[in-house]
Design a protein around this motif. Sequence first.
Motif, PDB file in Angstrom:
ATOM      1  N   SER A 147      56.065 110.362  13.583  1.00  0.00           N
ATOM      2  CA  SER A 147      55.789 109.239  13.464  1.00  0.00           C
ATOM      3  C   SER A 147      55.958 108.196  13.863  1.00  0.00           C
ATOM      4  O   SER A 147      55.659 107.382  14.024  1.00  0.00           O
ATOM      5  CB  SER A 147      53.817 108.970  12.308  1.00  0.00           C
ATOM      6  N   ALA A 148      57.425 108.011  12.581  1.00  0.00           N
ATOM      7  CA  ALA A 148      57.836 106.555  12.732  1.00  0.00           C
ATOM      8  C   ALA A 148      58.926 106.085  13.424  1.00  0.00           C
ATOM      9  O   ALA A 148      59.715 107.312  14.030  1.00  0.00           O
ATOM     10  CB  ALA A 148      59.316 106.761  11.286  1.00  0.00           C
ATOM     11  N   THR A 149      58.562 105.335  13.798  1.00  0.00           N
ATOM     12  CA  THR A 149      59.956 105.135  15.160  1.00  0.00           C
ATOM     13  C   THR A 149      61.845 104.869  14.978  1.00  0.00           C
ATOM     14  O   THR A 149      61.319 104.323  13.593  1.00  0.00           O
ATOM     15  CB  THR A 149      59.722 102.916  15.652  1.00  0.00           C
ATOM     16  N   THR A 150      62.234 105.123  16.085  1.00  0.00           N
ATOM     17  CA  THR A 150      63.917 104.472  15.542  1.00  0.00           C
ATOM     18  C   THR A 150      64.479 103.410  14.280  1.00  0.00           C
ATOM     19  O   THR A 150      64.759 103.497  13.279  1.00  0.00           O
ATOM     20  CB  THR A 150      64.813 104.528  16.159  1.00  0.00           C
ATOM     21  N   MET A 151      63.301 102.504  14.535  1.00  0.00           N
ATOM     22  CA  MET A 151      63.979 101.133  14.676  1.00  0.00           C
ATOM     23  C   MET A 151      63.738 100.826  12.930  1.00  0.00           C
ATOM     24  O   MET A 151      64.575 100.478  11.782  1.00  0.00           O
ATOM     25  CB  MET A 151      63.049  99.847  15.240  1.00  0.00           C
ATOM     26  N   THR A 152      62.173 101.502  13.337  1.00  0.00           N
ATOM     27  CA  THR A 152      61.929 101.550  10.706  1.00  0.00           C
ATOM     28  C   THR A 152      61.764 102.728  10.461  1.00  0.00           C
ATOM     29  O   THR A 152      62.463 102.833   9.306  1.00  0.00           O
ATOM     30  CB  THR A 152      60.689 101.467  11.053  1.00  0.00           C
ATOM     31  N   LEU A 153      62.904 103.759  10.910  1.00  0.00           N
ATOM     32  CA  LEU A 153      63.484 104.507  10.231  1.00  0.00           C
ATOM     33  C   LEU A 153      64.367 105.087   9.892  1.00  0.00           C
ATOM     34  O   LEU A 153      64.628 104.928   8.873  1.00  0.00           O
ATOM     35  CB  LEU A 153      63.232 106.340  10.840  1.00  0.00           C
ATOM     36  N   VAL A 154      65.630 104.545  10.720  1.00  0.00           N
ATOM     37  CA  VAL A 154      66.826 104.556  11.065  1.00  0.00           C
ATOM     38  C   VAL A 154      67.252 103.259   9.169  1.00  0.00           C
ATOM     39  O   VAL A 154      68.089 104.124   8.217  1.00  0.00           O
ATOM     40  CB  VAL A 154      67.336 104.123  12.406  1.00  0.00           C
ATOM     41  N   PRO A 155      67.198 102.510   9.211  1.00  0.00           N
ATOM     42  CA  PRO A 155      67.533 101.672   8.282  1.00  0.00           C
ATOM     43  C   PRO A 155      67.249 101.546   6.718  1.00  0.00           C
ATOM     44  O   PRO A 155      68.085 101.968   5.815  1.00  0.00           O
ATOM     45  CB  PRO A 155      66.727  99.996   8.268  1.00  0.00           C
ATOM     46  N   GLN A 156      65.901 102.719   6.313  1.00  0.00           N
ATOM     47  CA  GLN A 156      64.702 103.571   5.680  1.00  0.00           C
ATOM     48  C   GLN A 156      66.312 104.717   4.785  1.00  0.00           C
ATOM     49  O   GLN A 156      66.339 104.738   3.486  1.00  0.00           O
ATOM     50  CB  GLN A 156      63.283 103.193   5.736  1.00  0.00           C
TER      51      GLN A 156
END
Length: 308
Positions: A147-156
Amino acid sequence: MKTRITELLQIETPIIQGGMAWVAEHNLAAAVSDAGGLGIIGAANAPADWVRGEIRKARERTDKPIGVNVMLLSPYADEVAKVLAEEKVPVITTGAGNPGKYMELWKAAGSKVIPVVASVALARMMERGGADAVIAEGTESGGHIGSATTMTLVPQVVDAVKVPVIAAGGIGDGRGMAAAFMLGAEAVQLGTRFVVAKESICHPNYKERIIKAKDIDSAVTGRSHGHPIRQLRNQMTKDYIQKEQEGVPFEELELLTVGSLRNAVVDGDVKHGTVMAGQIAGLVKKEQACKEIIEEMMEEATALMQRK
């Protein structure tokens, strides 16, 4: 471009090809590895003998490292895991589960193990279990999605683990690659762009459907029963989503998709087959050799990052 991933996997460029069922076989994997990336054979639901055969065929085509993606829900997962250890496959990526039960076996064979993760919690769990790196895959990707986007998932994920992170989902050109690196990734994984590679065995109808796709052509089926799959819109997705909205039982919905991915990839049925592709499909405009894809992406990404 050197990163912890290129050093870990002994590859020239930080570009990895996704392990797509029916698509990621020895021809494509060898071509990607020869071009400096890491080619992956997708084991999917295939039996162990087929996987062994594909590994050996790929090795006849290239002396560069190749990997295998294991779908852990496959009924053949145990047998495939043993084959990978016997063949001493240098890189193993995993999806749809926890590879913990195979970690000792694979590590003893000298393999690097890189699970696909869709959350920070799963990334931390994989690191504790001995993963050498993780692939943080956003919901923009084709096939089974989180459900998470790449833009939000990767840095986290980058902030949460010490092992290197590979970004996946919605990446298909040098701009996406540069963006992923700015988020902290040390390599990218591509699926949809390699589906239309000249070395891909995909039916021409499948490739043409991706090349002609618009930005709004992506659909997700299976949300109602917790197994969302991203693909391109066609008659099958229309029928499936309508039945989902009507509350049709899962078993009946499954009948709509039995063998449908093979029908699309091998037979070219892009009307009733499953045409798995990510949201990046709207940016893919031509068929190219794997070498051309990788060189074009590297040139564009390097120029952008040097400018920054």
